[in-house]
Motif scaffolding. Structure first.
Motif, PDB file in Angstrom:
ATOM      1  N   ASN A  77      -1.569  10.997  -3.260  1.00  0.00           N
ATOM      2  CA  ASN A  77      -1.101   9.677  -3.687  1.00  0.00           C
ATOM      3  C   ASN A  77      -0.729   8.804  -2.498  1.00  0.00           C
ATOM      4  OD1 ASN A  77      -1.354  10.024  -6.498  1.00  0.00           O
ATOM      5  ND2 ASN A  77       0.609  11.077  -6.619  1.00  0.00           N
ATOM      6  N   LEU A  78      -0.040   9.393  -1.527  1.00  0.00           N
ATOM      7  CA  LEU A  78       0.370   8.624  -0.349  1.00  0.00           C
ATOM      8  C   LEU A  78      -0.841   8.131   0.436  1.00  0.00           C
ATOM      9  CD1 LEU A  78       2.637   7.552   1.454  1.00  0.00           C
ATOM     10  CD2 LEU A  78       2.668   9.776   2.622  1.00  0.00           C
ATOM     11  N   ILE A  79      -1.829   8.999   0.605  1.00  0.00           N
ATOM     12  CA  ILE A  79      -3.053   8.591   1.302  1.00  0.00           C
ATOM     13  C   ILE A  79      -3.716   7.430   0.570  1.00  0.00           C
ATOM     14  CG2 ILE A  79      -5.416   9.294   1.879  1.00  0.00           C
ATOM     15  CD1 ILE A  79      -4.297  12.116   2.429  1.00  0.00           C
ATOM     16  N   ALA A  80      -3.825   7.549  -0.749  1.00  0.00           N
ATOM     17  CA  ALA A  80      -4.459   6.479  -1.529  1.00  0.00           C
ATOM     18  C   ALA A  80      -3.729   5.159  -1.351  1.00  0.00           C
ATOM     19  CB  ALA A  80      -4.498   6.868  -3.007  1.00  0.00           C
ATOM     20  N   ILE A  81      -2.401   5.210  -1.398  1.00  0.00           N
ATOM     21  CA  ILE A  81      -1.604   3.992  -1.222  1.00  0.00           C
ATOM     22  C   ILE A  81      -1.830   3.399   0.164  1.00  0.00           C
ATOM     23  CG2 ILE A  81       0.769   3.145  -0.996  1.00  0.00           C
ATOM     24  CD1 ILE A  81       1.469   5.228  -3.236  1.00  0.00           C
ATOM     25  N   MET A  82      -1.862   4.246   1.195  1.00  0.00           N
ATOM     26  CA  MET A  82      -2.016   3.753   2.564  1.00  0.00           C
ATOM     27  C   MET A  82      -3.403   3.164   2.808  1.00  0.00           C
ATOM     28  SD  MET A  82       0.134   6.679   4.662  1.00  0.00           S
ATOM     29  CE  MET A  82       0.020   5.850   6.268  1.00  0.00           C
ATOM     30  N   TYR A 101       6.847   6.656  -7.936  1.00  0.00           N
ATOM     31  CA  TYR A 101       8.028   5.786  -7.822  1.00  0.00           C
ATOM     32  C   TYR A 101       9.329   6.574  -7.853  1.00  0.00           C
ATOM     33  CZ  TYR A 101      11.252   1.938  -8.992  1.00  0.00           C
ATOM     34  OH  TYR A 101      12.279   1.035  -8.992  1.00  0.00           O
ATOM     35  N   ARG A 102       9.350   7.655  -8.678  1.00  0.00           N
ATOM     36  CA  ARG A 102      10.603   8.352  -8.916  1.00  0.00           C
ATOM     37  C   ARG A 102      10.743   9.663  -8.150  1.00  0.00           C
ATOM     38  NH1 ARG A 102      12.674   7.010 -14.199  1.00  0.00           N
ATOM     39  NH2 ARG A 102      14.069   8.804 -13.996  1.00  0.00           N
ATOM     40  N   LEU A 103       9.632  10.351  -7.875  1.00  0.00           N
ATOM     41  CA  LEU A 103       9.732  11.750  -7.465  1.00  0.00           C
ATOM     42  C   LEU A 103       8.948  12.093  -6.197  1.00  0.00           C
ATOM     43  CD1 LEU A 103       9.430  13.282 -11.040  1.00  0.00           C
ATOM     44  CD2 LEU A 103      11.496  13.124  -9.656  1.00  0.00           C
ATOM     45  N   GLN A 110       8.970   4.593   2.494  1.00  0.00           N
ATOM     46  CA  GLN A 110       9.416   5.334   3.676  1.00  0.00           C
ATOM     47  C   GLN A 110       8.323   5.516   4.725  1.00  0.00           C
ATOM     48  OE1 GLN A 110      11.264   9.791   4.655  1.00  0.00           O
ATOM     49  NE2 GLN A 110      10.924   9.183   2.550  1.00  0.00           N
ATOM     50  N   ILE A 111       7.125   5.806   4.279  1.00  0.00           N
ATOM     51  CA  ILE A 111       6.031   6.092   5.216  1.00  0.00           C
ATOM     52  C   ILE A 111       4.964   5.004   5.199  1.00  0.00           C
ATOM     53  CG2 ILE A 111       4.200   7.725   5.815  1.00  0.00           C
ATOM     54  CD1 ILE A 111       5.969   9.941   4.637  1.00  0.00           C
ATOM     55  N   ALA A 112       4.571   4.573   3.994  1.00  0.00           N
ATOM     56  CA  ALA A 112       3.482   3.593   3.902  1.00  0.00           C
ATOM     57  C   ALA A 112       3.948   2.167   4.159  1.00  0.00           C
ATOM     58  CB  ALA A 112       2.815   3.673   2.531  1.00  0.00           C
ATOM     59  N   GLY A 113       5.262   1.911   4.054  1.00  0.00           N
ATOM     60  CA  GLY A 113       5.771   0.554   4.255  1.00  0.00           C
ATOM     61  C   GLY A 113       5.339  -0.402   3.159  1.00  0.00           C
ATOM     62  N   VAL A 114       5.251   0.123   1.930  1.00  0.00           N
ATOM     63  CA  VAL A 114       4.759  -0.669   0.805  1.00  0.00           C
ATOM     64  C   VAL A 114       5.857  -0.788  -0.248  1.00  0.00           C
ATOM     65  CG1 VAL A 114       3.036  -0.782  -1.042  1.00  0.00           C
ATOM     66  CG2 VAL A 114       2.384   0.080   1.209  1.00  0.00           C
TER      67      VAL A 114
END
Length: 383
Positions: A77-82, A101-103, A110-114
Motif C-alpha cells: 500500500n505504501l509503495i502504491a501511494i508513493m 488510514y487507521r492501522l 510519516q513516510i510518503a508525505g501525503v
C-alpha cells in the motif's frame, strides 16, 4: 490445525484455539516442500525465477500488466501511494475505517508525505459517492493539496470482512476517471471477496488501476504480498521497494509458497467462510442481552461481535474465552481456551483460517455459548 495442547498445573490437557487473525496460520506441508526445493537467484538483479513466475502468475490472475512481490500488504500500500503521489502536496481520499488510514502507523504521512482526506465508511465498507465527489479538489489553487489517489479496501477489515459491491466499485472508478485520478485497492483479503462474490479475482479488480493482495492471510503463506498494475507502475514500484528496504535476494524460497497458494488455497476459502458463519449463527441464535452478531453482515472469514450490555466489555469476554477453568470440561467436554483480539470500543473480532477444523469450530461454539450464558447469569444476579 492451529492449536496448542498445553499442560496446566493440575496436569490436565488444555486445547488452545487461535482466532485472533488469519495471519497466524502456518504454511501447508505442500508449501514447505515447495520452499525446500525452490529454484532461486538474486531478485534485485531480476534473477530469481520463482519470484518472476509468482509475479507473472499474479498479474495474469488479476488481469494486470505486471506485478511485484513485496514483504507485506502494508509495504504494498505504501509503495502504491508513493508512486501515485509522486509530487509534494498530494492528498488521497479513503474511508475513515480504512487500513491505510487507521492501522498502518500513518505511513501515508510519516513516510510518503501525503495527506489523507477521509470519507465516512458505511457498514458495508463502501462510502458515499456524493461525499467522494465533494472531497475531490477540482482545479485546486495554490492553497490546496492536490487530489492524487482514491483508495478502497476489499474485503473491508474494520467493517467485518465485507466484500465491496462490484457496481459500487464501477461507480467509484467512473467518478475517478472524470477527474483523471487513479484508484488503488487494498485487497489484503481480495481472494476472500472473489470467493464470496463467486467471481474471478480479475473481475473484482477490473475497475481499479492498482491492487495488492496478501499471501500471508487466508492463503496461508508465511510472508508476503503482491502489488499489481501497469508495467510503468510496477517499474516505479520496484524502485520504491528498494528504498524502503524491500529488495529481495533469494526470495524464491518465499515465492514458492505463494505459487502453491495460488493453486490450492483460493477456492478452499469457502470453508473458512462457512466456519465463520457457523460461529456467527450460533451467537445470533442465542438472542442474548449481552452481545450480538449481525448475521447478514458475515460475508467472509471475520465475525464481529457487538457488546450491548454496559456491564461487560470486549476485554471481559476475551479474558473469559482465554481462561480455562477446571469445571469448563464438564460443560464443553474438553478444557479449551480461545484467543481472539478485542479491536475496538464495544466490539471484538474472531477470524477463521485454514488450520481451524470443523471440530475446532464446534468446540469454539460450545465455549462461546457457555461464556455468554455465564455473563447473562451475572447480569440477572445484579438486578
Amino acid at each position: 490445525m492451529y492449536e496448542k495442547i498445553i499442560k496446566t498445573d493440575l496436569g490436565a490437557d488444555v486445547k488452545i484455539i487461535d482466532l485472533r487473525t488469519d495471519t497466524i496460520s502456518r504454511p501447508t506441508q505442500e508449501m514447505k516442500e515447495a520452499m525446500y526445493i525452490a529454484e532461486v537467484g538474486d531478485d534485485v538483479y531480476g534473477e530469481d525465477p520463482t519470484v518472476t513466475e509468482l509475479e507473472r502468475r499474479s498479474a495474469e490472475l488479476l488481469g494486470k500488466e505486471d506485478a511485484l512481490f513485496v514483504a507485506s500488504g502494508t509495504m504494498a500500500n505504501l509503495i502504491a501511494i508513493m508512486v501515485h503521489c509522486s509530487q509534494r502536496g498530494c492528498e488521497i481520499i479513503s474511508g475513515d475505517k480504512a487500513h491505510t488510514y487507521r492501522l498502518e502507523q500513518g505511513g501515508t504521512a510519516q513516510i510518503a508525505g501525503v495527506q489523507t482526506a477521509p470519507v465516512k465508511n458505511k457498514d458495508d465498507g463502501t462510502f458515499s459517492l456524493d461525499e467522494l465527489r465533494e472531497k475531490i479538489r477540482k482545479n485546486p489553487d495554490m492553497h490546496e493539496p492536490i487530489t492524487s489517489l482514491i483508495i478502497v479496501e476489499n474485503t473491508h477489515n474494520l467493517c467485518g470482512g465485507k466484500a465491496l459491491p462490484l457496481d459500487w466499485l464501477e461507480k467509484v472508478s467512473s467518478i475517478a476517471a472524470e477527474h483523471n485520478i487513479p484508484v488503488h485497492m487494498d485487497g489484503a483479503r481480495l481472494m476472500n471477496a472473489a470467493v464470496f462474490l463467486k467471481v474471478t479475482p480479475r473481475r473484482v479488480v477490473r475497475d481499479v488501476d492498482t491492487v495488492c493482495f496478501c499471501l500471508s492471510k487466508g492463503l496461508g503463506c508465511p510472508v508476503g504480498a503482491v502489488l499489481a498494475g501497469s508495467t510503468d507502475f510496477i517499474t516505479k514500484s520496484r524502485r520504491i521497494r528498494k528504498v524502503l528496504g524491500g529488495g529481495w535476494r533469494q526470495a524464491g524460497v518465499l515465492a514458492a509458497a505463494g505459487l502453491v497458494a495460488l493453486d490450492t488455497m483460493i477456492d478452499r476459502l469457502r470453508i473458512d467462510h462457512d466456519h465463520a458463519f457457523k460461529i456467527a449463527k450460533a451467537i445470533s441464535c442465542l438472542n442474548s442481552n449481552i452481545c450480538e452478531v449481525d448475521l447478514g453482515s458475515v460475508n467472509t472469514n471475520i465475525v464481529m461481535i457487538s457488546f450491548i450490555h454496559p456491564s461487560f466489555t470486549p476485554a471481559d469476554f476475551a479474558a473469559r474465552l482465554a481462561e480455562t477453568k477446571e469445571e469448563d470440561s464438564i460443560k464443553v467436554s474438553v478444557r479449551i481456551g480461545i484467543r481472539q483480539g478485542a479491536k475496538g470500543k464495544g466490539f471484538t473480532r474472531l477470524v477463521t483460517h485454514w488450520e481451524i477444523t470443523e471440530e475446532d469450530v464446534n468446540l469454539c461454539i460450545a465455549k462461546i455459548v457457555m461464556v455468554i450464558r455465564e455473563f447473562e447469569k451475572r447480569t440477572i444476579s445484579k438486578l
